[in-house]
Structure formats: C-alpha cells, structure tokens
Design an enzyme around this catalytic site. Sequence first.
Site, PDB file in Angstrom:
ATOM      1  CB  VAL A   1      -0.971   0.062   1.209  1.00 38.25           C
ATOM      2  CG1 VAL A   1      -2.030  -1.010   1.124  1.00 38.25           C
ATOM      3  CG2 VAL A   1      -0.202  -0.006   2.523  1.00 38.25           C
ATOM      4  N   GLY A   2       2.199   1.079  -0.124  1.00 35.62           N
ATOM      5  CA  GLY A   2       3.100   2.238  -0.089  1.00 35.62           C
ATOM      6  C   GLY A   2       3.165   2.915  -1.447  1.00 35.62           C
ATOM      7  NE  ARG A   3       3.431   7.476  -4.072  1.00 38.34           N
ATOM      8  CZ  ARG A   3       2.354   7.735  -3.329  1.00 38.34           C
ATOM      9  NH1 ARG A   3       1.651   6.743  -2.806  1.00 38.34           N
ATOM     10  NH2 ARG A   3       1.961   8.970  -3.113  1.00 38.34           N
TER      11      ARG A   3
ATOM     12  CG  ASP B   1      -4.232   0.825  -2.980  1.00 36.19           C
ATOM     13  OD1 ASP B   1      -5.318   0.677  -3.591  1.00 36.19           O
ATOM     14  OD2 ASP B   1      -3.855   1.920  -2.537  1.00 36.19           O
TER      15      ASP B   1
ATOM     16  CD  GLU C   1      -0.638   3.402  -8.998  1.00 37.62           C
ATOM     17  OE1 GLU C   1      -1.304   4.446  -8.874  1.00 37.62           O
ATOM     18  OE2 GLU C   1       0.024   2.911  -8.079  1.00 37.62           O
TER      19      GLU C   1
ATOM     20  CG  HIS D   1      -2.817   4.903  -5.674  1.00 36.64           C
ATOM     21  ND1 HIS D   1      -1.549   5.156  -6.158  1.00 36.64           N
ATOM     22  CD2 HIS D   1      -2.859   5.461  -4.437  1.00 36.64           C
ATOM     23  CE1 HIS D   1      -0.867   5.855  -5.271  1.00 36.64           C
ATOM     24  NE2 HIS D   1      -1.642   6.045  -4.210  1.00 36.64           N
TER      25      HIS D   1
ATOM     26  CB  ALA E   1      -4.685   2.619   0.464  1.00 29.95           C
TER      27      ALA E   1
END
Length: 316
Positions: free
Chosen positions: A227-229, A253, A258, A277, A279
Amino acid sequence: VKALLLYQPSAEHRRALERVAPRANLVVAEGEDHARAEIAGADAVLGNRHLVQTLPAARRLRWVQTGSTGVNAILAARPPLGDAVLTCARGVYDDEVADHATALVLALARGLHRARDDQHARRWPRYPLVTLAGRRALILGWGGVGRGIARRLTACGMAVEAARRRHEAPPAPGEEGAVVHGPRTWRDALARTDVLVSALPLTAATRGIVGAAELAALPPGALVVNVGRGGTLDEDAVLAALRSGHLGGAGLDVLRDEPPAPDHPAWSEPGLLLTPHVARSLEASPRRWEPLFAENLRRFAAGEPLLGVVDVEAGY
Ligand SMILES: NC(=O)c1ccc[n+]([C@@H]2O[C@H](COP(=O)([O-])OP(=O)(O)OC[C@H]3O[C@@H](n4cnc5c(N)ncnc54)[C@H](OP(=O)(O)O)[C@@H]3O)[C@@H](O)[C@H]2O)c1
C-alpha cells in the site's frame, strides 16, 4: 504573504485559512495557465493540482504544502523545489490506509478474491484457508501507516516485525509491541514471515527494495501486500512467484504503472488482488487535509516550524 491555492476551497475552509492568517493574500488558481501566472509571485503554494507543471515558473517560493503523503513525483519535478520547504500530509490518512492494507491481508488469507471469482463463475469449491492468529507479519515502513497496520494485525493475533530506515540498534521490541529492524537486519526476518506488508515511500533507497531474492526468501505460501508506492516492489517478480506457486497471494493497491497496460498479465492473475490506488480514497468536502493546511498556514504566517516537513535528501 501570498499563498496560492491549487484547489477550490469550500467557503468554510477559506474562512478557516483567513482566520489563521488574516494578512495573507489568498489566490485560488483557476486552471493551469492561471496557476503558472500566479506561482511566480507566490510565497506559498497549497495543494497538488498543476503543481509539478507550474513549479518551474516559481520565483520566490518558500513553502509548498501537498495534500498527499507520498512526494516522489514532486521531488522528481525539474527544476526541483530550490530552497522551498516541502510539507506533506503525513498522518492524515493513516487509519484508512492501514484499514486497506489489513483488508487486503484478510482477503488474501480468507481467499475472498478467489471466492468472488468463483461466485461469478457459479462455482462452489471448498478449500483450506489461512488463519492469521499465531502467524508472523513483517511490515516495511514504520511511519503512521506501518504502525496502524501493526496495531490491526496484532489485534488479529499476529506477531509483528517491522523495518525502518533510522534504526541502528539490534532488532528490539518497539512501539506497538513490534520487533523493529534497521535497513541491515530486516531481510533476516523474511524466512519466518508469513505476511509481508510494504508501507514504504518511493525513494532512491526503496526503489526495487523487494525483488525476486526477497520473495524467494519468504516461506512457501506467504502473502505479500503493498500500500506504499509502486516501484518499491518488483511486480514482475511477484507475478512469477504467484505463477510458480511460491507465493500464496498478493494484494497491490499501488503499481509502478497505474493503471497497468491493457495486456498486462496482472489483470488476469487469479492469485493477485488489485485495488486502484484507493487506500487513500477520494473524499468529499470537508477534506481530511483541511485542518492540516490551516494549521500549517498559521505556522507559516507566524514563522513557526511547520508540520510534516519532508526530508528532501532522504526523499520522504
Ligand atoms: N496507497 C495509498 O493511497 C497511500 C496513501 C498514503 C500514503 N501512501 C504511501 O505510504 C507511505 C508511508 O506513509 P507514512 O505516512 O507511514 O510515511 P512516513 O511517516 O514518512 O514513514 C515512512 C516510513 O518508511 C521508512 N523508510 C524509509 N526509507 C526506508 C528504507 N530505505 N528502509 C526501511 N524503511 C524505510 C521510514 O523510516 P524512518 O522511520 O526511520 O524514517 C518510515 O518509518 C507514503 O510515503 C506514501 O507513499 C500510500
């Protein structure tokens, strides 16, 4: 002080900004060209819209406040920020991003992604699933997001280890009861990690930090969540480890690109659960960053230290 707002403030939020900095000249950008014209004389910029595109026109900027936590795209802007202080929305979205990471972990453990596929295919298979209690998690990133994930996974009965950058001491129990590692020792924990969760910023040091070697070091059946990058985790290696059966599932996520290209294998990999993306999800007014923006504008106008200052050298 001239502060350029790269968003349409609600009347209430605008009043809050005027209240904390009555002498500030607040200018609302009406589109990219207007933002570019106004940023030249601005002392401060708040918001993200058109920021990277218009930064090159800035001449006297002393402060930039973003509404996001991750700042890799802003730090990559050319020319860079110069002497302006960059502050991010660190802390604002901790709970929802931690909820999302935990939801992905639970969905993978309980096979919800496969159950949904089976439902759409009118299938009713039964199979063994994973119970989190008694298993071990390793969380990469020990900021507000990582700690929020630790609290939730601990509540599920997991033993938690974590990794951060500024930790020189030997791994030791820290806050939230987690054993905290520095950059040199966290890989030692991989062999005992059932669930690997990344909540890392994308920096020069974290780009590709989880690759094929790290995934291979996990025990068979391990779950991986990011869920970071995107870009911190090698997605091709994740797909290969899912296809080989080494990983039990992956929930992402964030991705390097993306959304993925239309023919990307990620779309059809059954062991992979993708969310777009979200979250930190879209939000309606009042937006969660509004109190932070007002507090930091107050501090800026009063010459006080700002909240959420980014270490430009470290990249987060
Ligand atoms: N998916 C989404 O919608 C969403 C939403 C919000 C945030 N995010 C991402 O989540 C990231 C984390 O958010 P946060 O608020 O928790 O950030 P934070 O408070 O800045 O924490 C970042 C953590 O990463 C650690 N770290 C940095 N470089 C490292 C390295 N090379 N090795 C090991 N650990 C390293 C830091 O270590 P130290 O503690 O030693 O500094 C810190 O613990 C953000 O940067 C953002 O990119 C994603």
